[in-house]
Design a protein around this motif. Structure first.
Motif, short mmCIF file in Angstrom:
data_model
loop_
_atom_site.label_atom_id
_atom_site.label_comp_id
_atom_site.label_asym_id
_atom_site.label_seq_id
_atom_site.Cartn_x
_atom_site.Cartn_y
_atom_site.Cartn_z
N PRO A 1 5.85 -3.67 1.94
CA PRO A 1 5.50 -4.95 1.32
C PRO A 1 4.41 -4.76 0.27
N ILE A 2 4.51 -5.57 -0.79
CA ILE A 2 3.42 -5.60 -1.77
C ILE A 2 3.07 -7.06 -2.04
N GLY A 3 1.81 -7.30 -2.34
CA GLY A 3 1.41 -8.66 -2.64
C GLY A 3 1.97 -9.09 -3.98
N SER A 4 2.03 -8.16 -4.91
CA SER A 4 2.49 -8.47 -6.27
C SER A 4 2.88 -7.17 -6.96
N VAL A 5 3.75 -7.28 -7.95
CA VAL A 5 4.13 -6.07 -8.69
C VAL A 5 2.95 -5.45 -9.43
N GLU A 6 1.91 -6.25 -9.62
CA GLU A 6 0.71 -5.71 -10.29
C GLU A 6 0.14 -4.52 -9.51
N GLU A 7 0.45 -4.44 -8.22
CA GLU A 7 -0.08 -3.32 -7.41
C GLU A 7 0.65 -2.01 -7.70
N LEU A 8 1.86 -2.12 -8.27
CA LEU A 8 2.70 -0.93 -8.36
C LEU A 8 2.13 0.21 -9.20
N PRO A 9 1.55 -0.08 -10.38
CA PRO A 9 1.03 1.06 -11.15
C PRO A 9 0.06 1.93 -10.35
N GLY A 10 -0.78 1.32 -9.56
CA GLY A 10 -1.73 2.09 -8.74
C GLY A 10 -1.01 2.88 -7.65
N ILE A 11 -0.03 2.25 -7.03
CA ILE A 11 0.71 2.92 -5.94
C ILE A 11 1.50 4.11 -6.49
N LEU A 12 2.06 3.93 -7.68
CA LEU A 12 2.96 4.96 -8.22
C LEU A 12 2.22 6.06 -8.96
N ALA A 13 0.93 5.86 -9.21
CA ALA A 13 0.20 6.80 -10.07
C ALA A 13 0.34 8.27 -9.64
N PRO A 14 0.23 8.60 -8.34
CA PRO A 14 0.34 10.03 -7.98
C PRO A 14 1.70 10.63 -8.30
N ALA A 15 2.72 9.78 -8.47
CA ALA A 15 4.08 10.28 -8.68
C ALA A 15 4.52 10.15 -10.13
N ARG A 16 3.60 9.82 -10.99
CA ARG A 16 3.94 9.47 -12.38
C ARG A 16 4.92 10.45 -13.03
N GLN A 17 4.71 11.74 -12.80
CA GLN A 17 5.54 12.72 -13.51
C GLN A 17 6.86 13.03 -12.83
N VAL A 18 7.10 12.43 -11.69
CA VAL A 18 8.38 12.70 -11.02
C VAL A 18 9.19 11.43 -10.80
N LEU A 19 8.75 10.33 -11.38
CA LEU A 19 9.50 9.09 -11.20
C LEU A 19 10.77 9.11 -12.05
N GLN A 20 11.83 8.55 -11.50
CA GLN A 20 13.08 8.50 -12.24
C GLN A 20 13.42 7.05 -12.52
N CYS A 21 14.21 6.40 -11.66
CA CYS A 21 14.58 5.05 -12.01
C CYS A 21 14.23 4.07 -10.90
N ALA A 22 14.15 2.80 -11.32
CA ALA A 22 13.79 1.74 -10.39
C ALA A 22 14.89 0.69 -10.40
N GLY A 23 15.41 0.37 -9.22
CA GLY A 23 16.29 -0.77 -9.09
C GLY A 23 15.40 -2.00 -8.96
#
Lengths: 435, 390
Positions: free
Chosen positions: A350-372
């Protein structure tokens, strides 16, 4: 003939004869013949398509039903229309593939394929090697394709289809196998001579290829990546995204880097993230997938961890497990970003808002592919902007997530553009010496 | 719930019995460990509310379970969520932190990081386990006297949260002749010249060395110091190699690494002992090559457990015992973990290795996280993520 001499002769032939055949056909001729070969795999009565379906389960380790979906999903991109679209996406004026055309401010430009393209596949999802072969030949590059365990059948059968479409094309490609990193025989010779190399695989495979290719040869590396999903508040109550997410996570037994491994569900909508996870589990249970032995240790570790977290009062819940061939884990609270162990395992957070996602995803920045991403506008476009900045290269509904189109910019780059070299011709078209 | 006073008394009784086994290096009879393990796990189910709840959630009554193998193991990753502890955690004498991180390849400390924590209530029990096991595998049979203990590690004062460094400190305290040293900085960086000086002094003093090193530290050392004689160790020296590479150095196959160590340090492969330990376990596993005189080939070796540890190889799907010879998840019962989690499920796959002879113990071989698995495709799995994180 010795092994070394045979390798040299093979590579000589690809460079000289293969290059000539491909140039002679022009991109339209190549497109027509390659599409003729590729589209055969969409015809269930075609002997090659039948052979593919017969041999794919043993080759890939995927269940027969999954192999049918994989072949249909892959071959849909091997038609004339979709290959042409892929060319137009990377070369808006495809004429650059055959000659100089007008470019920026009076200059002319064209692209030149490598004299020899080596593509190293590494234990990938079935169809990757065949698509790689088509891409190379489409831009006119004589191609040596190193097949890999789990993806041998489709390159072989597509190769046969291409030769049947035009026997001359047989001179333009070869399939080979070697044990990666051994640096012996054809591997050393091919990588040393390649003008461009594409490598699929982890950091060790890529590093090994870079060493053998030398410091001056461009190497295009497609490494392992992780994809995920986002369900915006406006979409939590809808049933279709749940169904589509389950299917996206099941495609290729989640081996493809475009299948979602985590789903972030915005709280405050019609359905809670926990209920969404439960609904996803119900669909996965209904789909009834076969267990994936390779993923079982990781799935077991995650399942045991979830049970322990639940006992510790963290609110985790788990459905399925390695014995079921799928698993959903609901993980509330603040957690570090982590992929899933695969095997059709989805971590729902669960996330409160999509605004949280950049922080959550930051450690994976260079390996992210696609988002549904599922939700109404304008929230969906707002989320897309955040995700784009966070490192994601493709945003799509769950329905299409496992099947990127032929014109998809693989890892954020045009997959055909990365194979060629641009050449600009400056000076007036009538010549530099004037009339 | 057992009243605290009774619980303490029971714990003391259990500890005394466990220490008894450790002191004599063998149980009275094979069933002694089984019986003791059952009592320890019941004690943990009563004294650790989280473990008790885990059992209850699975419909298990610890008092009704008749064998320790019927208890659910605590997964190693659970130490990230909750440090299992029986008693008041404030009373812990030491806290060890797992070396791995799930922060990811480009992450770091902070929101993305999650390390496991193992609180140790009673260091005396840890040391009582550690010393006889190390003595059995890092000393030659019948060897007395002192050694020179050199560690390619930070000192315990610099890195108090590392169980490996703590162990090295205990071994140095017990066996070192006074000339030993911890030769890496707090960031594990080595000063090759300093190491070479320490080795030279050991040669001058003619004292056999016990070199404690991670695999990546050995690679760094061999890469840093040139020449064929600068790193030679005195006759009778031995190397304890542990910990893998963790992405800190180039990876070298173990056989090749041992050959290079033999060539440059003068320590033959059969005197290079692999140790397998985890922050979550207070007992360690060793290859019995000093006691058995080899073999030199690391691929032909096995790890053995001390008598108060039992290792099971479990089918990852069912958690039932895997057929002998088939790989499975390693699950360890360690009575030295009296105050935390005595039954631990690791994420390592391993395979059981039968005893090579009548007087020898069987053991196991660690295969790693996901060895020889079918192709996983281009999806980055959690195993790949954690491996990249080191």
């Amino acid at each position: 003939m010795s092994g070394a001499r045979a390798s040299a002769a093979l590579l000589d032939g690809l460079e000289a004869d293969g290059g000539e055949v491909l140039r002679g056909l022009g991109f339209r001729g190549r497109l027509r013949l390659l599409a003729e070969a590729g589209s055969r795999f969409l015809d269930p009565d075609d002997p090659l398509a039948r052979e593919a379906l017969h041999r794919l389960p043993a080759d890939s380790g995927l269940p027969a039903a999954e192999c049918s979906r994989v072949l249909a999903g892959m071959a849909r991109d091997w038609t004339s229309e979709r290959l042409a679209a892929a060319i137009r996406a990377d070369f808006p004026d495809p004429g650059v593939l055959d000659g100089f055309v007008a470019g920026v401010r009076g200059a002319r430009e064209r692209v030149v394929p490598p004299r020899l393209l080596v593509q190293v596949c590494a234990g990938n999802v079935p169809g990757t090697g065949a698509t790689a072969l088509l891409r190379g030949l489409l831009v006119g590059a004589p191609t040596l394709l190193k097949s890999a365990e789990g993806d041998r059948v489709l390159p072989e059968l597509l190769g046969r289809a291409i030769r049947e479409a035009d026997p001359r094309l047989g001179a333009a490609f070869a399939l080979a196998e070697w044990k990666g990193g051994a640096g012996t025989g054809i591997e050393r010779e091919a990588l040393a001579r390649a003008e461009r190399v594409v490598v699929y695989g982890g950091k060790e495979a890529v590093a090994g290829v870079r060493v053998l290719a030398g410091p001056l040869t461009p190497v295009v590396a497609y490494g392992p990546r992780v994809s995920f999903g986002v369900v915006l508040r406006s979409a939590t109550g809808a049933e279709a995204p749940v169904e589509d997410c389950a299917r996206a996570a099941s495609a290729y037994a989640q081996r493809g880097c475009v299948s979602p491994q985590l789903v972030f569900v915005e709280e405050g909508g019609e359905r809670s993230a926990e209920s969404w996870a439960e609904a996803l589990a119900e669909v996965l249970a209904r789909l009834g997938n076969e267990p994936d032995p390779g993923a079982a240790p990781g799935m077991r570790a995650l399942r045991e961890e979830a049970d322990f977290a639940a006992a510790a009062g963290r609110g985790d819940r788990a459905w399925g497990g390695p014995e079921a061939g799928w698993m959903v884990v609901f993980e509330p609270g603040v957690r570090p970003f982590e992929p899933s162990p695969l095997g059709r395992t989805v971590r729902v957070r669960p996330i409160g808002s999509v605004e949280e996602l950049p922080g959550i995803l930051a450690p994976a920045r260079q390996v992210l592919q696609c988002a549904g991403v599922e939700g109404r506008e304008p929230a969906r476009s707002g989320a897309a902007l955040l995700l784009a900045r966070a490192g994601v290269t493709r945003i799509t509904p769950f329905r299409d997530q496992p099947w990127p189109p032929a014109w998809w910019r693989h890892d954020g780059e045009g997959p055909l553009r990365v194979l060629v070299r641009w050449v600009s011709l400056e000076g007036p078209p009538e010549g530099t010496l004037g009339p | 719930m057992t009243p605290p006073a009774d619980a303490d008394a029971l714990r003391e009784a259990l500890k005394a019995r466990i220490r008894g086994i450790m002191a004599r290096d063998r149980p009275e009879d094979p069933a002694e460990v089984d019986a003791l393990a059952l009592q320890v796990l019941r004690h943990q189910a009563r004294g650790n509310p989280v473990y008790g709840t885990l059992l209850r959630n699975r419909g298990l009554d610890p008092e009704a379970l008749l064998h320790w193998t019927a208890f659910p193991p605590v997964p190693a990753r659970a130490f990230r969520i909750h440090s299992p502890f029986v008693g008041d955690p404030e009373g812990a004498e030491a806290t060890f932190v797992t070396s791995g991180t799930t922060a990811g390849p480009v992450g770091g400390e902070g929101a993305g990081a999650a390390r496991g924590v193992h609180r140790v209530r009673d260091l005396s029990l840890y040391h009582a386990s550690l010393l006889p096991t190390a003595g059995a595998h890092l000393r030659d049979p019948g060897e007395g006297g002192v050694l020179r203990v050199l560690a390619l590690m930070p000192s315990p004062g610099e890195l108090p949260g590392s169980s490996l460094v703590h162990m090295a400190g205990v071994l140095a305290g017990a066996w070192d002749d006074g000339g030993g040293a911890f030769l890496a900085g707090p960031d594990w960086r080595l000063d090759g010249a300093r190491v070479a000086r320490a080795f030279a002094r050991a040669r001058e003093d003619r004292v056999p060395v016990l070199l404690l090193a991670t695999a990546f530290a050995l690679v760094h050392l061999l890469d840093q110091v040139a020449g064929t004689s600068a790193l030679l160790l005195p006759a009778g020296s031995r190397v304890m190699e542990t910990g893998g590479f963790k992405g800190r150095s180039r990876e070298v196959p173990r056989g090749a690494l041992y050959e290079e160590v033999a060539r440059r340090l003068g320590v033959p492969p059969e005197r290079i002992v692999n140790e397998y330990g985890m922050s979550e376990l207070l007992s360690q596993f060793y290859e019995p090559v000093l006691a058995e005189g080899g073999p030199a080939d690391p691929e032909a070796r096995r790890l053995v457990s001390p008598p108060w540890v039992r290792t099971r190889v479990l089918d990852p799907v069912t958690l039932e015992p895997a057929p002998v010879g088939s790989p499975g998840l390693l699950c360890h019962l360690d009575l030295a973990n009296l105050d935390s989690a005595a039954l631990l499920l690791t994420e390592d796959l391993g395979v059981e290795v039968p005893a090579p002879g009548p007087e020898r113990r069987g053991g196991f071989r660690v295969l790693g996280r996901n060895p020889g698995a079918p192709p996983r495709g281009c999806s980055l799995s959690i195993e790949g993520w954690m491996e990249a994180a080191g």
